[in-house]
Design an enzyme around this catalytic site. Structure first.
Site, PDB file in Angstrom:
ATOM      1  N   ASP A  87       0.801  -1.233   0.000  1.00 28.42           N
ATOM      2  CA  ASP A  87       0.000   0.000   0.000  1.00 28.42           C
ATOM      3  C   ASP A  87       0.831   1.280   0.000  1.00 28.42           C
ATOM      4  OD1 ASP A  87       0.706  -0.923   2.626  1.00 28.42           O
ATOM      5  OD2 ASP A  87      -0.670   0.537   3.506  1.00 28.42           O
ATOM      6  N   GLU A 145      -0.675  -1.945   5.168  1.00 29.35           N
ATOM      7  CA  GLU A 145       0.270  -1.887   6.299  1.00 29.35           C
ATOM      8  C   GLU A 145       0.206  -0.532   6.982  1.00 29.35           C
ATOM      9  OE1 GLU A 145       3.284  -1.131   8.898  1.00 29.35           O
ATOM     10  OE2 GLU A 145       3.259  -0.055   7.011  1.00 29.35           O
TER      11      GLU A 145
HETATM   12 ZN   LIG Z   1       5.164   3.672   6.248  1.00 29.23          ZN
HETATM   13 ZN   LIG Z   2       6.495   0.983   5.439  1.00 24.25          ZN
END
Ligand SMILES: [Zn+2]
Ligand SMILES: [Zn+2]
Length: 398
Positions: A87, A145
């Site tokens: 991401d 994440e």
């Molecule tokens: Zn990051």
């Molecule tokens: Zn990262």
């Protein structure tokens, strides 16, 4: 231990550098934020299928898992998982590179475009050696994440099932190109959000004795919380309590009813995380009560610490030495961060090692931190990361 003749592996990697860089730049131009990694995960799935891996899509919404079955496995088949996050961040990119983000307000400002391309390249190299592989390799591409939301549901949906170990890396712009950092024990802190509401009794700013002033109470709470670090935390065990926002009041001569505080708490072990969680509630409520008010404290379950297993770390450490030479393998405090990473959920599920790969510019004075609108990685780090992962996986399956 050299698993391959190193020149064969180096040649395999060198041959793929143009594709690796092109892939990273393409992902960089098309950043997708948490749980919206549709284009990215399509590319990942297509590439894994083209390598004849068993591919599972839609894991935790946009996650992808590819399984490579080794053909030289004995009776006991071991499986190693390698994880990459996919991401981007909600940031308006301000670099001048010609492959900068084509999506206003979204940017790969943490290097996850690199992580995804690295792992696809690793899958490519290893899949062409499947006849020599003495076990299986699971390639895990996780979404989200940055909002610490992708790893936990992937684990719950079985992404790490069957794995005996897990490895992964983060490119780090603050470390010079050529360095790889590997260390056992905690390497990334846990991170939890704090939200405190201080209740007082509002009234006239000129007549405080008729009120309970939540602004003064909040000030005492903020100061008292720092004592949890300076007086109650072992100096050898890093921890952080930061209050990041204070909101209260509407005018200079009015004492408000409430004050809202938010912050973040970082800890190095599960025990200390639990201790601080309890003490923040006790201290905030106790101080507020002593001063005539009250305080509601909410600690949102964030992300656990990333704790590396000793044996897995030894294996990656050797792989890093084989890749960059012992003098370039960092093992000291420079490997540690009080940043958090939800790789922790995979590391809690199976023994593993999360390591860092230096991706800073060597000479330029313009190294921007992660999450900065001018962040960039040195692409020379990509093949180094590929080599360290491939060597680690092969050593694991020996
Ligand atoms: Zn990051
Ligand atoms: Zn990262």
């Amino acid at each position: 231990m050299s698993v391959f003749q190193s020149d064969t592996l180096k040649a395999d990697i060198d041959e793929r550098i143009p594709d690796l860089v092109a892939m990273r730049r393409d992902l960089h131009e098309h950043p997708e934020t948490a749980f919206e990694e549709v284009r990215t995960s399509n590319i990942v799935a297509q590439r894994l299928k083209a390598l004849n891996l068993e591919v599972q899509t839609g894991v935790a919404k946009t996650g992808v898992v590819g399984l490579l079955r080794g053909e030289a496995a004995g009776e006991q088949v071991r499986t190693i998982a390698i994880r990459a996050d996919m991401d981007a961040l909600p940031i308006l990119e301000q670099t001048e590179v010609d492959y900068r983000s084509q999506v206003d307000g979204k940017m790969h400002a943490c290097g996850h475009d690199g992580h995804t391309s690295i792992l696809l390249t690793v899958a490519d190299i290893l899949s062409r050696r499947r006849d020599e592989l003495k076990g299986n390799i699971k390639f895990i591409f996780q979404p989200a994440e940055e909002v610490v939301g992708g790893a936990e549901p992937m684990v719950k949906e079985g992404a790490i099932d069957g794995a005996d170990g897990v490895i992964g890396l983060h490119l780090i712009s603050g470390q010079p190109l050529g360095k790889v950092g590997v260390r056992s024990g905690t390497v990334f802190a846990s991170a939890d959000k704090l939200a405190l509401t201080v209740h007082g009794r509002g009234g006239h700013g000129g007549m405080p004795s008729t009120t309970v002033d939540p602004i003064v109470i909040a000030s005492h709470i903020i100061t008292a919380l720092q004592m949890l670090i300076s007086r109650e935390t072992l100096p050898f065990s890093p921890a952080v309590v930061t209050i990041g926002t204070i909101h209260g009041g509407t005018a200079s001569n009015i004492i408000p009813e409430t004050v809202e505080l938010t912050g973040t708490m970082r800890a190095w072990s599960a025990e200390h995380r639990a201790y601080l969680t309890r003490r923040i509630q006790e201290v905030a409520s106790g101080v507020a009560m002593a001063l005539g008010g009250s305080c509601d404290v909410r600690v949102f379950d964030g992300c656990p610490a990333c704790v590396n297993d000793e044996q897995m770390t030894a294996l990656v450490h050797q792989a890093a030495i084989d890749a960059v030479g012992e003098e370039n393998v960092l093992v000291g405090e420079s490997v540690l961060t009080t940043g958090a990473d939800d790789m922790a959920y995979f590391l809690n599920a199976v023994p593993g090692c999360y390591f860092i790969v230096g991706a800073g510019e060597e000479e330029k004075g313009s190294i921007y931190p992660h999450h900065h609108p001018r962040f960039n990685i040195n692409e020379g780090a990509l093949p180094i990361a590929v080599e360290t992962l491939v060597r680690s996986a092969l050593a694991f399956l020996q």
